[in-house]
Design a protein around this motif. Structure first.
Motif, PDB file in Angstrom:
ATOM      1  N   ALA A  12      73.963  60.571  65.402  1.00  0.00           N
ATOM      2  CA  ALA A  12      73.098  61.707  65.729  1.00  0.00           C
ATOM      3  C   ALA A  12      72.410  61.576  67.083  1.00  0.00           C
ATOM      4  O   ALA A  12      72.410  62.535  67.870  1.00  0.00           O
ATOM      5  CB  ALA A  12      72.067  61.917  64.613  1.00  0.00           C
ATOM      6  N   PRO A  13      71.804  60.428  67.441  1.00  0.00           N
ATOM      7  CA  PRO A  13      71.168  60.344  68.769  1.00  0.00           C
ATOM      8  C   PRO A  13      72.151  60.538  69.919  1.00  0.00           C
ATOM      9  O   PRO A  13      71.840  61.222  70.899  1.00  0.00           O
ATOM     10  CB  PRO A  13      70.570  58.928  68.779  1.00  0.00           C
ATOM     11  N   GLY A  14      73.350  59.943  69.778  1.00  0.00           N
ATOM     12  CA  GLY A  14      74.343  60.113  70.830  1.00  0.00           C
ATOM     13  C   GLY A  14      74.816  61.554  70.956  1.00  0.00           C
ATOM     14  O   GLY A  14      74.984  62.068  72.066  1.00  0.00           O
ATOM     15  N   VAL A  15      75.018  62.214  69.807  1.00  0.00           N
ATOM     16  CA  VAL A  15      75.440  63.617  69.830  1.00  0.00           C
ATOM     17  C   VAL A  15      74.349  64.491  70.439  1.00  0.00           C
ATOM     18  O   VAL A  15      74.627  65.391  71.248  1.00  0.00           O
ATOM     19  CB  VAL A  15      75.799  64.086  68.407  1.00  0.00           C
ATOM     20  N   ALA A  16      73.092  64.224  70.064  1.00  0.00           N
ATOM     21  CA  ALA A  16      71.991  65.001  70.624  1.00  0.00           C
ATOM     22  C   ALA A  16      71.886  64.817  72.135  1.00  0.00           C
ATOM     23  O   ALA A  16      71.681  65.781  72.892  1.00  0.00           O
ATOM     24  CB  ALA A  16      70.677  64.602  69.948  1.00  0.00           C
ATOM     25  N   LEU A  17      72.044  63.569  72.586  1.00  0.00           N
ATOM     26  CA  LEU A  17      72.000  63.301  74.028  1.00  0.00           C
ATOM     27  C   LEU A  17      73.144  64.003  74.747  1.00  0.00           C
ATOM     28  O   LEU A  17      72.964  64.566  75.829  1.00  0.00           O
ATOM     29  CB  LEU A  17      72.055  61.794  74.271  1.00  0.00           C
ATOM     30  N   PHE A  18      74.337  63.996  74.131  1.00  0.00           N
ATOM     31  CA  PHE A  18      75.485  64.669  74.732  1.00  0.00           C
ATOM     32  C   PHE A  18      75.243  66.172  74.836  1.00  0.00           C
ATOM     33  O   PHE A  18      75.582  66.802  75.847  1.00  0.00           O
ATOM     34  CB  PHE A  18      76.734  64.386  73.902  1.00  0.00           C
ATOM     35  N   LEU A  19      74.655  66.762  73.797  1.00  0.00           N
ATOM     36  CA  LEU A  19      74.374  68.200  73.818  1.00  0.00           C
ATOM     37  C   LEU A  19      73.376  68.543  74.917  1.00  0.00           C
ATOM     38  O   LEU A  19      73.528  69.556  75.617  1.00  0.00           O
ATOM     39  CB  LEU A  19      73.848  68.656  72.456  1.00  0.00           C
ATOM     40  N   VAL A  20      72.371  67.688  75.084  1.00  0.00           N
ATOM     41  CA  VAL A  20      71.337  67.969  76.077  1.00  0.00           C
ATOM     42  C   VAL A  20      71.851  67.741  77.492  1.00  0.00           C
ATOM     43  O   VAL A  20      71.587  68.535  78.410  1.00  0.00           O
ATOM     44  CB  VAL A  20      70.092  67.099  75.802  1.00  0.00           C
ATOM     45  N   VAL A  21      72.610  66.664  77.688  1.00  0.00           N
ATOM     46  CA  VAL A  21      73.021  66.267  79.038  1.00  0.00           C
ATOM     47  C   VAL A  21      74.276  67.011  79.497  1.00  0.00           C
ATOM     48  O   VAL A  21      74.400  67.349  80.685  1.00  0.00           O
ATOM     49  CB  VAL A  21      73.252  64.742  79.095  1.00  0.00           C
ATOM     50  N   ALA A  22      75.211  67.288  78.602  1.00  0.00           N
ATOM     51  CA  ALA A  22      76.498  67.853  78.998  1.00  0.00           C
ATOM     52  C   ALA A  22      76.675  69.308  78.566  1.00  0.00           C
ATOM     53  O   ALA A  22      77.008  70.170  79.392  1.00  0.00           O
ATOM     54  CB  ALA A  22      77.629  67.000  78.427  1.00  0.00           C
ATOM     55  N   VAL A  23      76.476  69.584  77.305  1.00  0.00           N
ATOM     56  CA  VAL A  23      76.789  70.921  76.795  1.00  0.00           C
ATOM     57  C   VAL A  23      75.795  71.961  77.293  1.00  0.00           C
ATOM     58  O   VAL A  23      76.175  73.039  77.757  1.00  0.00           O
ATOM     59  CB  VAL A  23      76.845  70.907  75.253  1.00  0.00           C
ATOM     60  N   TYR A  24      74.495  71.658  77.204  1.00  0.00           N
ATOM     61  CA  TYR A  24      73.495  72.637  77.630  1.00  0.00           C
ATOM     62  C   TYR A  24      73.635  73.006  79.121  1.00  0.00           C
ATOM     63  O   TYR A  24      73.605  74.193  79.466  1.00  0.00           O
ATOM     64  CB  TYR A  24      72.093  72.123  77.335  1.00  0.00           C
ATOM     65  N   PRO A  25      73.763  72.032  80.051  1.00  0.00           N
ATOM     66  CA  PRO A  25      73.960  72.430  81.454  1.00  0.00           C
ATOM     67  C   PRO A  25      75.215  73.265  81.671  1.00  0.00           C
ATOM     68  O   PRO A  25      75.219  74.168  82.505  1.00  0.00           O
ATOM     69  CB  PRO A  25      74.055  71.081  82.189  1.00  0.00           C
ATOM     70  N   LEU A  26      76.292  72.951  80.919  1.00  0.00           N
ATOM     71  CA  LEU A  26      77.513  73.730  81.072  1.00  0.00           C
ATOM     72  C   LEU A  26      77.300  75.173  80.639  1.00  0.00           C
ATOM     73  O   LEU A  26      77.685  76.119  81.343  1.00  0.00           O
ATOM     74  CB  LEU A  26      78.642  73.090  80.258  1.00  0.00           C
ATOM     75  N   VAL A  27      76.673  75.363  79.477  1.00  0.00           N
ATOM     76  CA  VAL A  27      76.403  76.720  78.996  1.00  0.00           C
ATOM     77  C   VAL A  27      75.448  77.448  79.930  1.00  0.00           C
ATOM     78  O   VAL A  27      75.618  78.642  80.237  1.00  0.00           O
ATOM     79  CB  VAL A  27      75.844  76.666  77.563  1.00  0.00           C
ATOM     80  N   ALA A  28      74.432  76.729  80.416  1.00  0.00           N
ATOM     81  CA  ALA A  28      73.483  77.341  81.350  1.00  0.00           C
ATOM     82  C   ALA A  28      74.163  77.748  82.656  1.00  0.00           C
ATOM     83  O   ALA A  28      73.860  78.810  83.228  1.00  0.00           O
ATOM     84  CB  ALA A  28      72.336  76.374  81.629  1.00  0.00           C
ATOM     85  N   SER A  29      75.089  76.919  83.128  1.00  0.00           N
ATOM     86  CA  SER A  29      75.822  77.258  84.360  1.00  0.00           C
ATOM     87  C   SER A  29      76.701  78.485  84.152  1.00  0.00           C
ATOM     88  O   SER A  29      76.803  79.342  85.046  1.00  0.00           O
ATOM     89  CB  SER A  29      76.659  76.067  84.811  1.00  0.00           C
ATOM     90  N   LEU A  30      77.355  78.549  83.009  1.00  0.00           N
ATOM     91  CA  LEU A  30      78.167  79.736  82.713  1.00  0.00           C
ATOM     92  C   LEU A  30      77.309  80.991  82.712  1.00  0.00           C
ATOM     93  O   LEU A  30      77.717  82.046  83.223  1.00  0.00           O
ATOM     94  CB  LEU A  30      78.869  79.558  81.363  1.00  0.00           C
TER      95      LEU A  30
END
Length: 314
Positions: free
Chosen positions: A40-58
């Motif tokens: 869970a901590p690794g998945v949460a960190l991945f969502l915050v660091v990688a997925v959220y910026p990607l969605v925000a950039s889109l």
């Protein structure tokens, strides 16, 4: 009046196999829960660091938004249409830089690894000295080579003037600026390729090399038929990794040339910086970043396919 009493039904004890099955199921459920808790901590960190910026950039790429103004207006695909000509031009420049900044360090690294694999006096000291370029930060290397190539007080132009030859503005001419950056990049990255190839050479089957030598094979034939097939897999993976890294390289080009002169060294990374922090257009910068991500995804897909093929051969 006769009163009859009935005995309560007696439950049969569960079979040992059923008990073991239930215990295994319970243990498997607890293991899954514990695994989810660990991940869970690794998945949460991945969502915050990688997925959220990607969605925000889109999302940002669909708006006309400035870095200096908080308001924004919906633009649809207009940002993509505006940056597309620049993207095609910058993509070609990025590919040129990535290819040559990968091939030349590869050639130098492999050649030095073969040399250091031989029995030479002081090769341990030489290995340590050749690792120094890789240990320096990219910005330091960039300033060092910018000073070497400087047209006024650089070492190369000073040497040319001492020899009576005309001086060359390496970083100020479109024909030589990219060459200068590739030379600096080659000097900075060849050591890690050398180390990888040298490590592979240390694992070569000595029996095959000795058998080939007994059969009369020359050094070149031993390298071609014994060493080279052993090196192909690791070298191919190192080449792809180095190409992917160079595809996103920013620091060396930005420090040495800033993308110039003109747009001769304007790669995708430098172009995105120009859109965001010089023109303050976050919408166009995000659109360029999304197109850059698509191009990089193609390169990464090629890397995974190559890795899969090499794994299947083992």
């Amino acid at each position: 009046m006769a009163i009859t009493t009935e005995r309560p039904p007696v439950r049969e004890p569960a079979a040992p196999s059923a008990r073991r099955s239930g215990q295994r199921t319970s243990l498997a459920g607890r293991d899954r829960t514990f695994g989810f808790m660990l991940a869970a901590p690794g998945v949460a960190l991945f969502l915050v660091v990688a997925v959220y910026p990607l969605v925000a950039s889109l999302g940002t790429s669909l708006y006309e938004q400035s870095l200096v103004r908080p308001d924004r207006a919906f633009a649809g695909l207009r940002n993509y249409a505006e940056v597309w000509p620049d993207f095609v031009d910058r993509l070609w420049t990025t590919l040129v830089f990535s290819v040559f900044a990968t091939v030349f360090p590869l050639l130098v690294g492999v050649a030095l690894a073969i040399l250091l694999n031989a029995r030479l006096k002081g090769r341990a000291v030489l290995r340590g000295m050749l690792m120094l370029p890789w240990l320096l930060p990219g910005v330091v290397v960039s300033f060092l080579w910018a000073w070497i190539f400087n047209d006024s007080y650089g070492v190369i132009n000073h040497s040319l003037s001492q020899l009576g030859l005309p001086q060359v503005d390496f970083l100020g001419e479109p024909a030589t600026a990219m060459v200068a950056v590739i030379v600096a990049k080659t000097w900075n990255t060849f050591p890690w390729i050398m180390v990888v190839v040298l490590a592979v050479l240390q694992t070569l089957p000595r029996e095959q090399l000795e058998a080939a030598a007994i059969d009369g094979a020359s050094r070149f034939q031993r390298f071609r038929h014994v060493s080279l097939p052993h090196l192909m897999g690791p070298v191919a993976l190192v080449t792809m990794l180095e190409f992917i890294y160079n595809f996103g390289s920013f620091d060396m080009i930005f420090v040495m040339t800033g993308g110039g002169p003109g747009t001769s060294t304007m790669t995708l990374a430098v172009s995105l910086y120009q859109y965001a922090f010089v023109e303050f257009s976050l919408g166009r910068a995000a659109a360029m970043g999304v197109l850059w991500l698509v191009a990089l995804s193609v390169v990464c897909a090629a890397y995974f396919l190559l890795n899969k093929k090499l794994e299947a051969r083992r």
